[in-house]
Design an enzyme around this catalytic site. Structure first.
Site, mmCIF file in Angstrom:
data_model
loop_
_atom_site.group_PDB
_atom_site.id
_atom_site.type_symbol
_atom_site.label_atom_id
_atom_site.label_comp_id
_atom_site.label_asym_id
_atom_site.label_seq_id
_atom_site.Cartn_x
_atom_site.Cartn_y
_atom_site.Cartn_z
ATOM 1 N N HIS A 188 0.793 -1.227 0.000
ATOM 2 C CA HIS A 188 0.000 0.000 0.000
ATOM 3 C C HIS A 188 0.824 1.275 0.000
ATOM 4 C CE1 HIS A 188 -3.278 -2.793 0.593
ATOM 5 N NE2 HIS A 188 -3.971 -1.862 -0.027
ATOM 6 N N GLU A 430 -12.083 -10.032 -5.282
ATOM 7 C CA GLU A 430 -10.631 -10.104 -5.073
ATOM 8 C C GLU A 430 -10.210 -11.414 -4.422
ATOM 9 O OE1 GLU A 430 -9.343 -6.794 -2.637
ATOM 10 O OE2 GLU A 430 -11.092 -6.921 -1.346
ATOM 11 N N ASP A 454 -5.207 -8.091 -4.810
ATOM 12 C CA ASP A 454 -5.461 -9.258 -3.961
ATOM 13 C C ASP A 454 -5.858 -10.472 -4.795
ATOM 14 O OD1 ASP A 454 -4.897 -8.653 -1.259
ATOM 15 O OD2 ASP A 454 -6.585 -7.253 -1.260
ATOM 16 N N CYS A 501 -10.476 -2.032 -10.062
ATOM 17 C CA CYS A 501 -9.883 -0.948 -9.272
ATOM 18 C C CYS A 501 -8.503 -1.329 -8.751
ATOM 19 C CB CYS A 501 -10.805 -0.516 -8.142
ATOM 20 S SG CYS A 501 -11.121 -1.818 -6.945
#
Ligand code: PEP
Ligand code: MG
Length: 551
Positions: A188, A430, A454, A501
């Protein structure tokens, strides 16, 4: 010339002084002191510095957002000199003969507890302000720099690795680039760097030594190179690259205001990923047509305590209002794995990526979920908000989420609080389970958004945070692409739309595959919008094939 090779994870060429980030140590211990007057003098200095900082913040808030925004900082500045608070600190000095840090911490805690115990909700909420002010005085006592970077110019921030919560707390205006010894492209921190449009390199290894502190470095976020003392030829090449980058930006400006449509008329929604209301400015300046993923957990990661319903409401409302009727998809809390929030007091897990994370936490802690859903529905009255649930694996989870939404809507209705009862509900695809269950899940929701970060991790059984899995972590793997197709087919057969996304959405080399699969929306970091639009407008959807899905 010194060349350090890492992996480029956020594009762009920048230069600046290398600044090695030190995690601030803010543990306060009680120390018995001989010279209490010296402690009092230290405290006076820290208070004066705190007031100075708060006045500067009030001034900045006034300039940027008007008088009302400045009030908070002015109140904090007044509280530094509040008679009762000062008296309480003095008593600590007299009774405990202790260091200033301990006296401030104890006095702050006593005051915060007193406010928290009051009946009035407004007064209760002041407890957080008091903790905030005490922390500021403590930081000044301990020499902890506000925003983490003690520099007047933007720096190249170097570190072993940075947790997303640390990255979020840094002062972005002081960061020209990130260089990490460890880290991965799918973690992240790299995602945040791309969202903020800051060039970044990870996996630079031990060659990135602290001996280089303060030395001017060039960072090329595309090639993954960190260069110190470049020779003339390299310097010229970097300069040329920087200029090309600027030219390209100008060229991309021509894409602003253009429709996201292929040459043969296929429309695709081009949305943005954001982590905070501050990122909306970049969405608007890059002409994003909506927000496809607001990672709401970053609000939790930034705070030292659970963000209240009102705090969340203000953040969601600000984004919804700024997007002015364009769709804003807000994902509910997705913490766990690399996004750890200390105040959640989660049990330590052997495999956090497979543990109690994301929607599992919300379903286990209905009060936390309810607070967020109330804030989301309240914000729905101020724009086109959609709610999205992460890490779904089963139909029952979605039904539980919808039940929680219905209960919140019922509460708000009874309380006479406005909300949009038609707020769209979607889920992230995901996990492999959600792909296999896609046709059942599609009957429950309004849209799907594929989280390829993911989905790649779980489909290929490859840790997205590890930086040494190399070619094994391959989002282009046919298994991932087939999962995308299965998801899209299930969505379309059931009359709902499907987007991407995850980071893969911005990979222009896969655009023909996405068009062939029939993806309806791509949500990417703001700086990727215009280049992607340029590619979409050059494409012919009907000529795109599914060859990448083959062996
Ligand atoms: C994803 O998994 O692809 C995603 C978009 O969510 P996050 O990266 O926040 O896990
Ligand atoms: Mg995810």
């Amino acid at each position: 010339m010194i060349l350090i090779q890492g992996k480029g994870v956020s594009r762009g060429v920048v230069k600046g002084p290398l600044y090695f980030y030190k995690k601030p140590d803010t543990t306060v211990v009680q120390i018995e002191v001989d010279d209490i007057d010296a402690e009092k003098a230290r405290l006076e200095e820290a208070k004066a510095r705190s007031i100075e900082q708060l006045e500067a913040l009030a001034e900045k808030a006034r300039e940027e957002a008007g008088d009302e925004s400045a009030i908070l900082f002015e109140t904090h500045a007044m509280f530094v000199e509040d008679d009762d608070f000062v008296e309480c600190i003095d008593e600590m000095f007299e009774e405990e003969n202790c260091n200033a840090e301990y006296a401030v911490l104890q006095a702050g805690e006593q005051f915060a507890a007193m406010f928290a115990a009051m009946d009035d909700a407004y007064m209760q909420a002041r407890a957080a302000d008091i903790r905030d002010v005490s922390q500021r005085i403590l930081n000044n006592l301990m020499g902890v720099v506000d925003g983490g970077i003690d520099s007047d110019v933007p720096v190249i921030l170097a570190a072993d690795d940075l947790a997303p919560s640390e990255t979020l707390q840094l002062d972005k205006t002081k960061i020209a680039g990130f260089v990490l010894r460890e880290g991965s492209s799918n973690g992240h921190t790299a995602i945040l760097a791309r969202t903020m449009g800051i060039p970044a390199i990870c996996g630079a290894g031990a060659d990135l030594t602290e001996a280089y502190q303060g030395r001017e470095a060039y960072v090329d976020g595309e090639t993954g190179q960190i260069i110190l003392d470049p020779d003339e030829l390299t310097q010229q090449a970097l300069k040329d690259k920087f200029e090309k980058q600027q030219e390209m930006k100008k060229l991309m400006e021509t894409m602003r205001g253009q429709e996201d449509v292929t040459l043969d008329g296929r429309k695709i929604k081009l949305y943005c990923n954001i982590g905070s209301p501050d990122d909306v400015a970049a969405v608007l300046s890059n002409d994003g047509q909506g927000i496809g993923l607001f990672r709401s957990e970053f609000l939790y990661l930034k705070s030292d305590d659970y963000p209240t319903e009102d705090e969340q409401f203000e953040a969601y409302k600000a984004v919804a209002a700024a997007m002015d009727g364009k769709r804003v998809i807000i994902r509910t809390l997705d913490i766990g794995a690399d996004k750890q929030v200390p105040y959640f007091n989660m049990q330590k897990e052997e495999n956090p990526a497979l543990g109690v994370r994301a929607i599992r936490i919300c379903l286990n802690r209905p009060e936390v979920f309810r607070t967020q859903l109330r804030a989301l529905y309240r914000a729905s009255a101020f724009g086109k908000v959609a709610i999205m649930f992460p890490m779904i694996t089963s139909v029952w989870e979605v039904r539980e989420c919808k039940r929680a939404c219905a209960a919140v809507m019922e509460e708000l209705k009874k309380e006479g609080i406005p909300f949009d009862p038609d707020t769209e509900i979607g889920i992230m695809i995901e996990t492999p389970a959600s792909v296999f269950m896609a046709s059942n899940l599609a009957k429950e929701v309004d849209f799907f958004s594929v989280g390829t970060n993911d989905l790649t991790q779980y489909t290929l059984a490859c840790d997205r945070q590890a930086n040494d899995l190399g070619k094994f972590f391959d989002p282009h793997h046919p298994a991932v692409l087939r999962a995308l197709k299965m998801t899209a087919d299930a969505a379309h057969e059931n009359g709902i739309w499907v987007g991407i996304c995850g980071e893969l959405g911005a990979d222009t080399s896969l655009l023909p595959t996405f068009l062939a699969i029939g993806i309806d929306e791509l949500s990417v970091s703001p700086s990727s919008v215009l280049p992607l639009r340029a590619e979409i407008r050059k494409s012919i959807a009907q000529l795109c094939t599914l060859e990448k899905l083959e062996w």
